[in-house]
Design an enzyme around this catalytic site. Structure first.
Site, PDB file in Angstrom:
ATOM      1  N   CYS A   1      30.201  41.454  36.986  1.00  0.00           N
ATOM      2  CA  CYS A   1      31.103  41.802  37.705  1.00  0.00           C
ATOM      3  C   CYS A   1      32.184  40.225  38.144  1.00  0.00           C
ATOM      4  O   CYS A   1      33.263  39.656  37.694  1.00  0.00           O
ATOM      5  CB  CYS A   1      31.012  42.350  38.690  1.00  0.00           C
TER       6      CYS A   1
ATOM      7  N   HIS B   1      35.755  40.608  42.022  1.00  0.00           N
ATOM      8  CA  HIS B   1      34.337  41.979  42.847  1.00  0.00           C
ATOM      9  C   HIS B   1      34.966  41.640  44.228  1.00  0.00           C
ATOM     10  O   HIS B   1      35.467  41.369  44.711  1.00  0.00           O
ATOM     11  CB  HIS B   1      33.745  40.863  42.166  1.00  0.00           C
TER      12      HIS B   1
HETATM   13 CA   LIG Z   1      31.127  45.138  35.910  1.00  0.00          CA
END
Ligand SMILES: [Ca+2]
Length: 482
Positions: free
Chosen positions: A44, A102
């Protein structure tokens, strides 16, 4: 900009015959669907930093979720405009909802109003089944969700609640409310809306689970559910975090697995750290099928929310001059190649859905096999919005492909992922037919292992051809394409 977390292209418009995604399919029908779009890092945080800054992971220098690395990147590049900040600087009203960066990595300078990422750890929200017992269905949206610790969180849950009990539904309502207020007035807007499913845990209201009856035929062929023949351990053993994970679970850690069986028994630490998946050992076929159902249920849940969002864009009169861009930050293994979840350099972990619907007669609808990288999104959006490009960008605008599905802006798409805490540096490329991966020993600087897969004969990447003498010429010609 619609960002989806951990979604591989398991969508109707990408040919999945089981999943139900009518709304994303409708978006694809009026936009350009990229059949060969790839993330640059299958995790991510680094993937999103790459996308949102228009830089490759090497230039960002963030390869994990260590906050210090992200802060160091920003300190080194104080004036580097991110994609949203560039739009903000050019008069756009920019806002962020849900998971765009994130968790915790938002930069306040990017957004005209404070980002609304949702509660911390929203990812781990669950609904206490006891709490909704006896509560009429229409009142269940008000029942608060519980944030579980990951190690105590069920891997899947299907509470009988309305969509807005959970974060994706609530966030969609919030954005719809703001779109209603706009009524086509005011500054141009750049809204980034980030859905946190189908990321683990697989929590979605029951009606989305009810769309699917588990079926053994969903399992891929056995040879796809094992590591590829002749592949090095680091390629598929996606358990860099397993040391900490195993410690948390009170398990005695093995050394690096000495053979495939031990490796497979430990692989997939991310999914194994949730309740309902064995900490180690074989994951039964029944569980594998249930996970596939849950993954699809979460996709349909998100698809339903996207449908409401796009319907509001239409009824607010904003659709005719709004670009809609949909991407996922990386792919996801559902047992293929002996791996679960993300964090490999394989096709399954790096190929992503990418749909761009741009208004204007110059841009055509269709599907394209042209290669695309998510690092290309920044310059593409600049072109679509007629903004200049900042100097630092490393991607290529996909605008030519949006005008002509046969156009091409690059000959290879690249991804990278290190292994065993940076001991091996993994670099992967695809030219649309072949995928090749180099694993360099970072201590010696020597090439430790190579992989080569031919999608024409082996779409599941089950057989590594790199070590065969006849592959030398192919690899040489592929190298020339980089
Ligand atoms: Ca992800």
């Amino acid at each position: 900009m619609i960002a989806i977390d951990d979604l591989r292209p398991m969508l109707g418009c990408y040919g999945d015959p089981i999943v139900k995604t009518p709304n994303i399919d409708a978006l694809a029908a009026r936009g350009m669907l990229f059949e060969r779009a790839y993330c640059q890092f299958s995790k991510c945080g680094p993937s999103r930093l790459s996308i949102l800054n228009g830089l490759r992971p090497d230039s960002v220098g963030v390869f994990s979720h260590r906050d210090a690395d992200m802060l160091a990147f920003r300190e080194k590049n104080p004036d580097l405009p991110s994609l949203p900040r560039w739009f903000k600087q050019h008069g756009y009203h920019t806002r962020s909802f849900g998971k765009v960066y994130h968790d915790g990595w938002d930069d306040p300078r990017d957004w005209s109003d404070p980002a609304e990422p949702g509660r911390e750890k929203e990812m781990l929200e669950i609904v206490d089944e006891k709490a909704i017992e006896g509560v009429p269905f229409e009142d269940r949206a008000k029942v608060p969700t519980v944030i579980a610790e990951r190690l105590e969180c069920p891997v899947m849950q299907s509470p009988d609640v309305p969509d807005e009990t959970l974060f994706a539904g609530r966030m969609t309502n919030r954005v719809i409310g703001l779109l209603k207020e706009r009524k086509g007035e005011g500054a141009p807007f750049f809204y980034a809306v980030g859905y946190r499913r189908p990321h683990l845990p697989f929590v979605a209201p029951r009606k989305w689970y009810d769309l699917y009856e588990p079926d053994p035929s969903w399992l891929p062929p056995a040879e796809w559910r094992r590591p590829p023949v002749d592949a090095p351990l680091m390629a598929w053993f996606n358990s860099d975090g397993y040391v900490g994970s195993a410690r948390n679970q009170g398990l005695k850690m093995p050394q690096l697995p000495k053979n495939e069986e031990i490796g497979m028994a430990w692989a997939g630490y991310e999914m194994r750290s949730y309740v309902g998946i064995p900490n180690r050992g074989t994951i039964s076929d029944e569980t594998q099928i249930a996970v596939r159902r849950a993954y699809r249920a979460c996709i349909s849940y998100v698809d339903g929310q996207i449908g409401r969002l796009l319907a509001e864009l239409e009824s607010a009169g904003l659709a005719r001059n709004t670009i809609v861009l949909l991407w996922s930050d990386h792919g996801w293994h559902l047992g293929e190649q002996g791996a679960w979840s993300k964090m490999t350099n394989y096709e399954i972990a790096t190929r992503v859905p990418l749909i761009i619907a741009a208004p204007g007669e110059a841009y055509v609808a269709g599907k394209t096999k042209s290669l695309a990288e998510l690092v290309d999104l920044y310059p593409t959006l600049c072109d679509l919005a007629s903004l200049p490009h900042p100097e630092h960008l490393e991607g290529s605008s996909l605008a030519p492909v949006l005008k002509d599905a046969n156009a091409s802006v690059k000959s290879v798409a690249g991804s990278q992922y290190p292994r065993f805490r940076d001991r091996y540096d993994g670099r992967a490329w695809t030219d649309g037919r072949y995928r090749w991966v180099d694993w360099t020993d970072t201590k010696s600087g020597e090439l430790a292992a190579r992989e080569l897969y031919d999608h024409e004969t082996d779409p599941g990447e089950t057989l590594n051809l790199a070590n065969r003498p006849e592959s030398a010429e192919i690899l040489k010609s592929l190298e020339a394409k980089k």
